[in-house]
Design an enzyme around this catalytic site. Structure first.
Site, PDB file in Angstrom:
ATOM      1  N   LYS A  36     124.796   1.284  65.935  1.00  0.00           N
ATOM      2  CA  LYS A  36     125.088  -0.148  65.961  1.00  0.00           C
ATOM      3  C   LYS A  36     126.509  -0.410  65.463  1.00  0.00           C
ATOM      4  O   LYS A  36     127.117   0.473  64.823  1.00  0.00           O
ATOM      5  CB  LYS A  36     124.078  -0.891  65.088  1.00  0.00           C
ATOM      6  N   TYR A 267     153.627  -9.439  45.079  1.00  0.00           N
ATOM      7  CA  TYR A 267     153.220 -10.825  44.822  1.00  0.00           C
ATOM      8  C   TYR A 267     152.537 -10.954  43.464  1.00  0.00           C
ATOM      9  O   TYR A 267     151.709 -10.121  43.089  1.00  0.00           O
ATOM     10  CB  TYR A 267     152.208 -11.280  45.874  1.00  0.00           C
ATOM     11  N   MET A 315     149.660  -8.586  53.564  1.00  0.00           N
ATOM     12  CA  MET A 315     148.970  -8.741  54.846  1.00  0.00           C
ATOM     13  C   MET A 315     149.141  -7.502  55.731  1.00  0.00           C
ATOM     14  O   MET A 315     148.189  -7.019  56.319  1.00  0.00           O
ATOM     15  CB  MET A 315     149.485  -9.983  55.564  1.00  0.00           C
TER      16      MET A 315
HETATM   17  C1  LIG Z   1     121.368   0.272  60.097  1.00  0.00           C
HETATM   18  C2  LIG Z   1     119.946   0.639  60.241  1.00  0.00           C
HETATM   19  C3  LIG Z   1     119.516   1.952  60.048  1.00  0.00           C
HETATM   20  C4  LIG Z   1     120.419   3.056  59.533  1.00  0.00           C
HETATM   21  O1  LIG Z   1     120.560   2.976  58.124  1.00  0.00           O
HETATM   22  P1  LIG Z   1     121.482   4.020  57.330  1.00  0.00           P
HETATM   23  O2  LIG Z   1     121.319   3.623  55.903  1.00  0.00           O
HETATM   24  O3  LIG Z   1     122.869   3.825  57.821  1.00  0.00           O
HETATM   25  O4  LIG Z   1     120.972   5.377  57.620  1.00  0.00           O
HETATM   26  C5  LIG Z   1     118.191   2.244  60.329  1.00  0.00           C
HETATM   27  N1  LIG Z   1     117.340   1.281  60.745  1.00  0.00           N
HETATM   28  C6  LIG Z   1     117.705  -0.001  60.899  1.00  0.00           C
HETATM   29  C7  LIG Z   1     116.713  -1.013  61.349  1.00  0.00           C
HETATM   30  C8  LIG Z   1     119.018  -0.367  60.653  1.00  0.00           C
HETATM   31  O5  LIG Z   1     119.393  -1.638  60.814  1.00  0.00           O
END
Ligand SMILES: *Cc1c(COP(=O)(O)O)cnc(C)c1O
Length: 373
Positions: A36, A267, A315
């Site tokens: 993801k 800054y 920045m």
């Molecule tokens: C992101 C996610 C994972 C993976 O988790 P990690 O801690 O990165 O291994 C597994 N299941 C779901 C539903 C997630 O959203």
């Protein structure tokens, strides 16, 4: 001759992601890589393609849009969308792109059932249960009604049951983890008792590493594939032995200047030089995702030496005190993450200076231009 400066660049070492995958699979169960959010900033398709070559058969993406991206890129493996469908177009897209949605509430199930009734074939779906996150998913109390409802749905075929762990990476919360596991086992049994053949998956990275007994038919590690150890800094840190961080980030030193004792830097004059030294000005800043929270806290690797960020991160610029790193010149690379040798900066360290977790470090720095090796 002018010096060529390549701006901030993310180096993704796909070989390390492959070897992390092999290491995780060697612990037992089948791994469904979580890709993801652009594979945690490492690049959705390059990562998925490399892992498909390693034998990954199903990928978990964050949204139906990511599922469509992955399919259009040429992915032929199974794709599970952890979230959604959300936008209206995403419903039919599940059929078009062959993605399995994780459904966790009745409203979306009914909406999907309506769409299914006018589609040519049935759609494989997953069912998601809340066992302790209080975020998404059916509750255990929903089970009887849910099982009745899905038994009568011709257009939707349940093939997967899952839940997400809230604290598998916190050794002190082992009791909470066990509670989630017990609830999940009851859910899985209820499906079995109805004669529903579903694949169960529960484990995230921490559980894959610490709890091989939770492998079920699939596991969903994310961050460990990219080489971060969820147990870093805990008593269980050695469980992450062999994981290799795949992301390295560097930016060019564009100027080197001498500064005298007493001079202030940047800054707000938040840093004052204590003895004569040299500063390297680096072309990276918070616009590139290198947080301003790293002002006077972060470290970089230049010529193999760790040097501190001094003054506020700007920045598009930051300053390093390179007094202890001899010979630094414009055109050198400053490694903000990774780098060569024993002093390489680990994602867990950068996250700690930053006040966050490696997940966020990867996602934000991963927005920059990437190069794959
Ligand atoms: C992101 C996610 C994972 C993976 O988790 P990690 O801690 O990165 O291994 C597994 N299941 C779901 C539903 C997630 O959203």
């Amino acid at each position: 001759m002018p010096i060529g400066y390549n701006k901030i660049e993310v180096l993704v070492r796909l070989g390390r992601i492959r070897s992390n995958f092999r290491l995780l699979e060697a612990k037992g169960g089948r791994v469904m890589p979580v890709v993801k959010a652009d594979a945690y900033g490492h690049g959705l398709w390059p990562v998925a393609r490399a892992l498909a070559e390693e034998g990954a058969r199903t990928f978990a993406v964050g949204t139906v849009e990511e599922a469509a991206d992955l399919r259009r890129a040429g992915c032929r493996a199974g794709i599970v969308s952890l979230l959604g469908p959300l936008d209206p177009w995403e419903y039919e897209a599940l059929w078009e792109f062959g993605a399995i949605p994780m459904i966790g509430e009745f409203g979306r199930l009914e909406e999907l059932a309506r769409v299914a009734s006018r589609m040519p074939g049935p759609l494989d779906i997953g069912l998601k249960f809340d066992t302790g996150m209080s975020r998404l998913g059916f509750s255990e109390a929903d089970l009887p009604g849910l099982l009745d409802r899905i038994s009568g749905l011709a257009g939707l075929r349940p093939v997967m049951v899952s839940s997400h762990l809230a604290a598998a990476d916190v050794p002190d919360l082992a009791g909470f983890l066990d509670g989630q596991v017990q609830t999940f086992r009851r859910v899985v049994s209820a499906f079995k008792a109805r004669g529903l053949e579903v694949e169960a998956n529960l484990a995230n990275s921490a559980a894959v590493m610490a709890r091989p007994d939770l492998a079920f038919q699939g596991q969903r590690p994310g961050v460990s594939l990219y080489g971060a150890n969820p147990f870093w800094g805990t008593d269980l840190a050695e469980l992450g032995q062999g994981l290799e961080p795949a992301m390295e980030v560097s930016a060019p030193v564009i100027e080197v200047r001498d500064v005298a004792r007493g001079q202030s830097v940047g800054y707000g004059c938040t840093h004052r030089v204590e003895e004569n030294t040299r500063l390297a000005v680096v072309a990276a800043g918070y616009a590139d995702g290198y947080s301003r929270g790293l002002s006077n806290r972060g470290w970089a690797l230049v010529r193999g030496v760790r040097v501190p960020v001094v003054g506020r991160v700007c920045m598009q610029l930051l300053m390093l005190d390179v007094g202890r790193a001899p010979g630094v010149e414009p055109g050198d690379r400053a490694w903000l993450l990774g780098g060569d040798g024993p002093q390489a900066i680990r994602p867990e360290e950068l996250a700690e200076w930053w006040g966050t977790i490696p997940y966020e470090v990867f996602c934000l720095l991963g927005l920059n231009r990437k190069k794959y090796v």
